[in-house]
Design an enzyme around this catalytic site. Structure first.
Site, PDB file in Angstrom:
ATOM      1  N   HIS A 268       0.830  -1.207   0.000  1.00 20.72           N
ATOM      2  CA  HIS A 268       0.000   0.000   0.000  1.00 20.72           C
ATOM      3  C   HIS A 268       0.867   1.262   0.000  1.00 20.72           C
ATOM      4  O   HIS A 268       0.909   1.968  -0.992  1.00 20.72           O
ATOM      5  CB  HIS A 268      -1.018   0.021   1.141  1.00 20.72           C
ATOM      6  CG  HIS A 268      -1.945  -1.142   1.159  1.00 20.72           C
ATOM      7  ND1 HIS A 268      -2.718  -1.497   0.064  1.00 20.72           N
ATOM      8  CD2 HIS A 268      -2.208  -2.071   2.112  1.00 20.72           C
ATOM      9  CE1 HIS A 268      -3.428  -2.565   0.355  1.00 20.72           C
ATOM     10  NE2 HIS A 268      -3.132  -2.941   1.583  1.00 20.72           N
ATOM     11  N   ASP A 319      -5.193  -8.286  -3.242  1.00 20.42           N
ATOM     12  CA  ASP A 319      -5.473  -8.041  -1.825  1.00 20.42           C
ATOM     13  C   ASP A 319      -6.775  -8.684  -1.357  1.00 20.42           C
ATOM     14  O   ASP A 319      -6.831  -9.873  -1.080  1.00 20.42           O
ATOM     15  CB  ASP A 319      -5.453  -6.536  -1.580  1.00 20.42           C
ATOM     16  CG  ASP A 319      -5.420  -6.156  -0.105  1.00 20.42           C
ATOM     17  OD1 ASP A 319      -5.553  -7.049   0.744  1.00 20.42           O
ATOM     18  OD2 ASP A 319      -5.255  -4.967   0.206  1.00 20.42           O
TER      19      ASP A 319
END
Length: 453
Positions: A268, A319
């Site tokens: 991220h 994810d």
């Protein structure tokens, strides 16, 4: 030896015509012959690319996709979504984990991924006790990868705290709890699973869930060269909490530790200062960007243009698996920047101005590095992980190879992947996974059980 004649292959130096790929029984590319002609009866393909590594996966969350899109009574956020995810995670059995993961991995293969990095923290049973086999759930994920044919980097997650300042874990986090010794025992127990298709690394969950001292101890005890992944700076609240606890921002704090290098993948890294952008790039680590999840959870935008300018390495992951499409991740990586900056054609550099080609090549390299495996290139010594595109589709029929990636990524929503090979084994043929019926049947039965909860 197995051969494939390729009319247009995406090699490290770019699109190349009329080559012959040759790989051995282990699935490693042995040679590439250039400027050759097809042999009588030889298998051939028009457009072939190296398969992509999905560098960040929580496989069990595939079963939640679409189930959390209901507004609450107050403002919804990553943190309200996380509470729902915790409640869901408390119910999944080892058998269900394997069924969900196999479905996910087969879907990923059909959309152009040939490898996955599994960020695995669902270690314990629903009561919070360790299974008799401490790597029961990890082995189920590896079994799902084997069943589907995808390559996997297993990353057992160190998860000791609920927040900064060693805050004790919450009751609904009981399945995740681990200390450094337990993670190292898991890594040791998984050693026998390592192969051409399987690597084992480690993942401190985040600076909220693992201390700098724990991370240092864990990394120093790991075998040399193994990948290390971590969630970092995903949400503003996390950045503010880190500042309050340490006086430093998460990426700043991690980089100051001095142990971040090419083994690392910082997942991220959404909220960065210019100094942190340069710091990640200079460390040699990979930024693991997950655009569809970051959009779904309202995380924000990664600072892509400054990171590219600093020479940073990046890859993509799905994810939480609201999408399992390589194209969608890459498209929204670029489109997010266009919306943020109100401009066009953001991802590129002086050497490669075609956005699709730049994104694919960059994500290949970053994903391969994050996996710790020999992936991401059609070159001798690398895995024969191949994506064959459908040259009969109207978008690609008769298209010059130089326009293929821009067209595939930025035009339309049809799946243009025809065939997929992993380690030289064909696992997708004409868009269909070789075990699709069996895998879907097990997944459907699993979801029937979970939806009765």
């Amino acid at each position: 030896m197995t051969t494939l004649f390729v009319h247009n292959a995406f090699l490290p130096e770019g699109w190349t015509k009329n080559i012959r790929l040759q790989w051995d029984a282990k699935g490693d590319i042995q040679s590439i012959e250039n400027d050759v002609s097809v042999r009588p009866g030889e298998p051939q393909a028009t457009y072939v690319l190296p398969g992509m590594c999905n560098l960040h996966s929580h496989a069990f969350q595939r079963a939640m996709a679409g189930m959390t899109e209901i507004a609450g009574d107050s403002k919804d956020s990553f943190w309200t979504w996380r509470d729902l995810m915790y409640r869901y995670a408390l119910h999944i059995s080892p058998k269900q984990m394997q069924a969900i993961a196999a479905q996910l991995y087969a879907e990923c293969l059909r959309h152009g991924y040939t490898a996955v990095c599994e960020f695995h923290y669902l270690h314990r049973d629903p009561a919070g006790k360790m299974y008799a086999n401490p790597v029961e759930m990890a082995q189920r994920l590896i079994a799902a990868a084997s069943q589907s044919g995808i390559g996997i980097t297993m990353l057992p997650v160190l998860y000791s705290y609920a927040d900064f300042n060693a805050t004790p874990l919450r009751e609904d986090q009981r399945r995740f709890t681990t200390n450094v010794d337990e993670i190292l025992l898991m890594v040791q127990a998984l050693e026998a699973s390592r192969s051409h298709q399987v690597e084992v690394g480690v993942a401190p969950h985040s600076l909220r869930a693992a201390s700098i001292d724990q991370i240092r101890e864990l990394q120093q005890a790991m075998p040399a060269g193994r990948p290390v992944h971590i969630h970092i700076a995903e949400q503003i609240k996390e950045v503010e909490a880190c500042l309050a606890a340490s006086g430093r921002r998460p990426v700043e704090l991690l980089l100051a530790s001095g142990f971040v290098d090419q083994r690392w993948c910082l997942v991220h890294a959404t909220h960065l200062t210019p100094g942190e952008v340069a710091g990640i790039a200079n460390s040699g680590a990979v930024a693991g960007i997950c655009p569809t999840t970051e959009a779904n959870l309202g995380d924000g935008f990664f600072d892509l243009p400054d990171y590219i300018a600093a020479g940073g390495r990046f890859g993509i992951g799905s994810d939480s698996h609201v999408s399992h499409s390589v194209v969608e991740e890459l498209r929204w990586l670029e489109y997010g920047q266009r919306l943020r900056l109100q401009g066009r054609n953001i991802a590129g550099n002086a050497q490669q101005k075609k956005v699709g080609d730049f994104l694919w090549q960059s994500a290949l390299q970053g994903g391969a590095q994050a996996s710790g495996r020999r992936l991401g290139k059609l070159a001798p010594g690398y895995r024969a992980d191949l994506v064959v595109l459908d040259d009969t589709h109207p978008n690609l029929a008769g298209l010059p190879s130089g326009d293929v990636l821009n067209t595939w990524i930025f035009a339309g929503n049809d799946t243009l992947v025809r065939d997929v090979y992993v380690g030289g084994k064909q696992v997708v043929s004409n868009g269909r996974h070789c075990q699709q019926a069996q895998i879907e049947s097990a997944y459907i039965n699993c979801m029937r059980e979970l939806r009765t909860l």
